[in-house]
Structures are given as structure tokens and as C-alpha cells.
Design a protein around this motif. Sequence first.
Motif, mmCIF file in Angstrom:
data_model
loop_
_atom_site.group_PDB
_atom_site.id
_atom_site.type_symbol
_atom_site.label_atom_id
_atom_site.label_comp_id
_atom_site.label_asym_id
_atom_site.label_seq_id
_atom_site.Cartn_x
_atom_site.Cartn_y
_atom_site.Cartn_z
ATOM 1 N N PHE A 34 -5.725 19.075 2.200
ATOM 2 C CA PHE A 34 -6.071 20.177 2.874
ATOM 3 C C PHE A 34 -7.376 21.044 2.501
ATOM 4 C CE2 PHE A 34 -2.452 22.170 1.108
ATOM 5 C CZ PHE A 34 -2.939 23.509 1.005
ATOM 6 N N GLU A 35 -7.785 21.891 3.226
ATOM 7 C CA GLU A 35 -8.912 23.004 2.686
ATOM 8 C C GLU A 35 -8.385 24.329 2.797
ATOM 9 O OE1 GLU A 35 -12.537 21.824 4.207
ATOM 10 O OE2 GLU A 35 -12.508 19.654 3.671
ATOM 11 N N SER A 36 -8.651 25.183 1.960
ATOM 12 C CA SER A 36 -8.557 26.315 1.957
ATOM 13 C C SER A 36 -9.496 27.336 1.218
ATOM 14 C CB SER A 36 -6.980 26.859 1.724
ATOM 15 O OG SER A 36 -6.832 28.272 2.063
ATOM 16 N N ASP A 45 4.504 18.125 -3.146
ATOM 17 C CA ASP A 45 5.646 18.253 -2.389
ATOM 18 C C ASP A 45 5.597 19.245 -1.297
ATOM 19 O OD1 ASP A 45 6.353 20.698 -3.564
ATOM 20 O OD2 ASP A 45 7.052 19.756 -5.584
ATOM 21 N N ASP A 46 7.017 19.723 -0.944
ATOM 22 C CA ASP A 46 6.800 20.595 0.272
ATOM 23 C C ASP A 46 6.357 22.252 0.027
ATOM 24 O OD1 ASP A 46 9.085 21.048 -1.179
ATOM 25 O OD2 ASP A 46 10.408 21.031 0.609
ATOM 26 N N ARG A 47 6.368 22.471 -1.296
ATOM 27 C CA ARG A 47 5.903 23.615 -1.841
ATOM 28 C C ARG A 47 5.006 23.870 -2.764
ATOM 29 N NH1 ARG A 47 7.066 26.840 2.258
ATOM 30 N NH2 ARG A 47 9.040 26.518 3.098
ATOM 31 N N THR A 48 4.390 22.557 -3.184
ATOM 32 C CA THR A 48 3.430 22.849 -4.373
ATOM 33 C C THR A 48 2.382 22.022 -4.239
ATOM 34 O OG1 THR A 48 4.420 21.188 -5.993
ATOM 35 C CG2 THR A 48 5.060 23.328 -6.328
ATOM 36 N N THR A 68 -3.173 31.667 -6.684
ATOM 37 C CA THR A 68 -1.775 31.437 -7.121
ATOM 38 C C THR A 68 -1.002 30.651 -5.818
ATOM 39 O OG1 THR A 68 -1.570 33.354 -8.297
ATOM 40 C CG2 THR A 68 0.468 32.485 -7.649
ATOM 41 N N VAL A 69 -1.618 31.117 -4.704
ATOM 42 C CA VAL A 69 -0.833 30.616 -3.501
ATOM 43 C C VAL A 69 -1.635 30.210 -2.315
ATOM 44 C CG1 VAL A 69 0.842 30.984 -1.586
ATOM 45 C CG2 VAL A 69 1.488 31.811 -3.877
ATOM 46 N N GLY A 74 0.640 27.811 8.319
ATOM 47 C CA GLY A 74 1.502 28.740 7.907
ATOM 48 C C GLY A 74 2.500 28.446 6.999
ATOM 49 N N ILE A 75 2.493 27.607 6.172
ATOM 50 C CA ILE A 75 3.329 27.212 4.894
ATOM 51 C C ILE A 75 2.600 27.752 3.752
ATOM 52 C CG2 ILE A 75 4.745 25.372 3.704
ATOM 53 C CD1 ILE A 75 4.927 23.794 6.464
ATOM 54 N N SER A 76 3.420 28.330 2.898
ATOM 55 C CA SER A 76 2.535 28.797 1.775
ATOM 56 C C SER A 76 3.096 27.665 0.564
ATOM 57 C CB SER A 76 3.501 29.918 1.194
ATOM 58 O OG SER A 76 2.615 31.259 1.975
#
Length: 144
Positions: A34-36, A45-48, A68-69, A74-76
Motif C-alpha cells: 500500500f502507499e502512504s 504481518d498484521d502489524r509491521t 515510525t507508524v 484504519g489499521i496502524s
Amino acid sequence: MKKRRIGALFLVFILLVSNLTAVGAADLTGLETFESGGLRYIKLDDRTVAVKGFADKRTPVEPLEIPTVVKDGGISYTVTQIADFAFFQSDVKGILTLPDTLRSIGEYAFTECAGLTGSLELPAELTFIGESAFDGCTGLTENL
């Protein structure tokens, strides 16, 4: 006879190595991206996530700050890696800021980013810097 045997063994070795490389590359292509904030990320994985590089390589960036994040849907996600070749020969200028959460910088990640300048602060959590990760970064004042 001996030269043929050595040649045949060399050919088998090359085929094995190229097959392993192809398998590794295929594994990476299956991961969601994804892009941000102008950067592209790979979900590990589900968090990194790992930073894959710029969303648009044509846009020069000054300075480059890896967050950092980042959020997607909506998921960090915590940024823990910079992928191999992520910013290879990119038009990056100024200071590079790395997040405290970074654990790994991939091979050739910043190679030939001669526009990077200043003193690079490496995060305490960093445990791996890949081969030639900062080769050609002549503006950095640290010995990497």
C-alpha cells in the motif's frame, strides 16, 4: 574429462542458485502493498511493514523521513524494515531520518543516493544492515 565434470558441476550450481533466487522473489511478490505519504510499503504481518521505496520515483524528496507508524484502512503498522533496493539510485537530498522502530536495512537500500547529507543516526533497535546499503552515499558523514 575433468574439465567437463567441473563445468557440469558449475552449471548445476548456477541453476540451483538461480532457482533459489526465483523462489525468494516470488515470495515477496505475494505480499500486500500500500502507499502512504509518498512511500510504498509491504505488509510483513498484521502489524509491521517494510518500506519498499517511493510511490512515485520521479519525485525528488528532501529530506527523507521514514515514519515510525503508517496507517492503511484504519489499521496502524509499525515500520520495522527497509527492503532491499528500496531507494537504490533515488533522487533523495538532505538528511535521512530513520524511525526508532527500525530493525533492518536491506541490501543496496540507499546505494548511490549521493544527495543524502549530514550525520546519520542509526536506531538502537537496528540489528541488520545489508550489503552495500549505503555505498555511494558520499554526502553522509558517518562511516557505514
